[in-house]
Design an enzyme around this catalytic site. Structure first.
Site, PDB file in Angstrom:
ATOM      1  N   LYS A 156       0.818  -1.212   0.000  1.00 15.47           N
ATOM      2  CA  LYS A 156       0.000   0.000   0.000  1.00 15.47           C
ATOM      3  C   LYS A 156       0.850   1.258   0.000  1.00 15.47           C
ATOM      4  O   LYS A 156       2.010   1.268   0.393  1.00 15.47           O
ATOM      5  CB  LYS A 156      -0.989  -0.021   1.175  1.00 15.47           C
ATOM      6  CG  LYS A 156      -2.134  -0.999   0.931  1.00 15.47           C
ATOM      7  CD  LYS A 156      -3.319  -0.768   1.832  1.00 15.47           C
ATOM      8  CE  LYS A 156      -4.502  -1.622   1.361  1.00 15.47           C
ATOM      9  NZ  LYS A 156      -5.676  -1.488   2.255  1.00 15.47           N
TER      10      LYS A 156
ATOM     11  N   ARG B 192      -4.436 -10.245   3.743  1.00 15.52           N
ATOM     12  CA  ARG B 192      -4.602 -10.094   2.288  1.00 15.52           C
ATOM     13  C   ARG B 192      -3.235  -9.875   1.668  1.00 15.52           C
ATOM     14  O   ARG B 192      -2.457  -9.056   2.152  1.00 15.52           O
ATOM     15  CB  ARG B 192      -5.522  -8.925   1.953  1.00 15.52           C
ATOM     16  CG  ARG B 192      -6.956  -9.121   2.395  1.00 15.52           C
ATOM     17  CD  ARG B 192      -7.815  -7.917   2.024  1.00 15.52           C
ATOM     18  NE  ARG B 192      -8.273  -7.966   0.647  1.00 15.52           N
ATOM     19  CZ  ARG B 192      -7.930  -7.112  -0.303  1.00 15.52           C
ATOM     20  NH1 ARG B 192      -7.069  -6.148  -0.042  1.00 15.52           N
ATOM     21  NH2 ARG B 192      -8.420  -7.208  -1.524  1.00 15.52           N
TER      22      ARG B 192
END
Length: 400
Positions: free
Chosen positions: A341, A376
């Site tokens: 991210k 994830r």
């Protein structure tokens, strides 16, 4: 020369294990284990009278409580209360608060809920249709399959049905426990796609995967119609990135299909009183919505929603990760979703997300150490290695 050292148990099991090393009787262990760990508990916005009573009662138990300095001079009507004590002290405190005047009812109920959760183990299993995930010592990997042209890391790679199926099979062969299909990018600055377009992206993939892989398929969506079609076509888990705030009816669908439900925190801005406290309040409300709709507790995962798109600044995302363990008080398995991210990329001043796999794995290892049960991931093999090492360190858990 005598030896002495400090012990840092991570949970009640480790507390009991340390006490047993002394040879203490089992009856003594059952009493002492509640005195061995010290917890700080925040009660928000207690009335001034309640704050005063709680503080005095906690002091009488040998604990401590911090309240606003102006409470003593009747200058303010309410205050946060930070309690400091052991489970044993909190139990005694609750017994005293239950006999106090009615105006302490809400504060007492809020404290009771937290103490109950501290004394109980979290859910032992997560259920999604026919699939069961024991949670005791296992961390599960959710393989990310974005069938989008604009996702921040793998956008455009798996738009073709055959490419998507092959990628899912590859992730399963590497050890992914769940495959999550997303047809809507949530990268910073994303554009929302139409319902028709999202259906066209995800339903053919989900329909094929339900037949071709031996792990549950999850759909990442905020649209009610997408969740419904996905469930009709073999999907076992719905990851609602709006946490039932946009379409609470998603909970009814999940209950109907006995599917799994991931409830994620999402906010329109990054203004919080206390970010973890506010996230917990949001998730509690959403969990209550799900349970009222008939979703079983064993079918729920919670996710704090780390990401700029979900209403968190970079500093706030790091704070969520730092305080990740606090989320486990909800009593549900917690999802960690930080793979490659932008808050990691920007902090490292990396040119692209391709460069930050080691940093992602470092943050993942920390998150697992703080209680994450589902992760994830884009990079399955590398994440599997990280999970195995952390499991070995934390749980003395040796996989076959």
């Amino acid at each position: 020369m005598k030896n002495a050292y400090v012990v840092y148990p991570n949970d009640l099991e480790e507390v009991v294990a340390e006490i047993k090393k002394t040879g203490a009787h089992i009856d003594e262990i059952n009493i002492m284990k509640w005195k061995a760990r010290h917890f700080l508990i925040m009660i928000e916005n207690a009335s001034s009278a309640a704050a005063n009573i709680i503080k005095q009662e906690m002091l009488s138990m040998g604990g401590e409580a911090a309240i606003h300095k102006d409470i003593y001079f009747n200058k303010i009507d309410s205050s946060n209360v930070l309690l400091m004590g052991t489970i044993s002290q909190y139990r005694k405190l609750l017994s005293r608060l239950r006999i106090q005047p009615y105006f302490l009812k809400e504060e007492t109920q809020a404290l009771e809920k937290v103490i109950l959760q501290l004394q109980e183990s979290n859910n032992c299993v997560f259920c999604a249709g026919k699939y069961l995930f024991p949670l005791k010592r296992k961390v599960y990997i959710v393989g990310i399959l974005n069938v989008t042209p604009d996702s921040f890391f793998d956008g455009g790679k798996y738009m073709n049905l055959e490419a998507a199926i092959n990628r899912a099979k590859e992730m399963v062969s590497q050890g992914a426990d769940i495959i999550e299909v997303g047809g809507q990018s949530f990268a910073p600055g994303y554009t929302e796609v139409s319902l028709e377009e999202e259906l066209n992206r995800v339903i053919p993939v989900i329909k094929a995967l339900a037949k071709e892989v031996d792990v549950p398929v999850s759909v990442d969506t905020v649209k009610l119609a997408v969740a419904e079609e996905a469930l009709k076509n073999g999907c076992s888990i719905v990851n609602d990135s709006c946490g039932l705030q946009k379409y609470p009816e998603i909970a009814d669908l999940v209950a109907k299909y006995n599917a799994g439900l991931v409830i994620m925190h999402n906010a329109t801005n990054n203004r919080y009183n206390d970010i973890i406290g506010d996230i917990i309040k949001f998730l509690r409300n959403s969990v209550d919505t799900a349970i009222r709709a008939g979703v079983s507790k064993e079918n729920i995962i919670v996710d704090p929603g780390i990401g700029a798109t979900f209403g968190k600044s970079a500093d706030q995302q790091f704070e969520i990760l730092k305080r990740f363990r606090e989320l486990t008080i909800l009593g549900f398995p917690v999802m960690l979703a930080i793979s490659r991210k932008s808050f990691i990329k920007n902090y490292l001043k990396a040119e692209s997300s391709d460069e930050i796999l080691p940093a992602t794995l470092a943050a993942t290892a920390y998150g697992i150490s703080q209680g994450a049960k589902f992760v994830r991931a884009h990079d399955i093999s590398e994440t599997i290695q990280t999970v195995k090492i952390i499991n070995r360190i934390l749980n003395n858990y040796v996989e076959d």
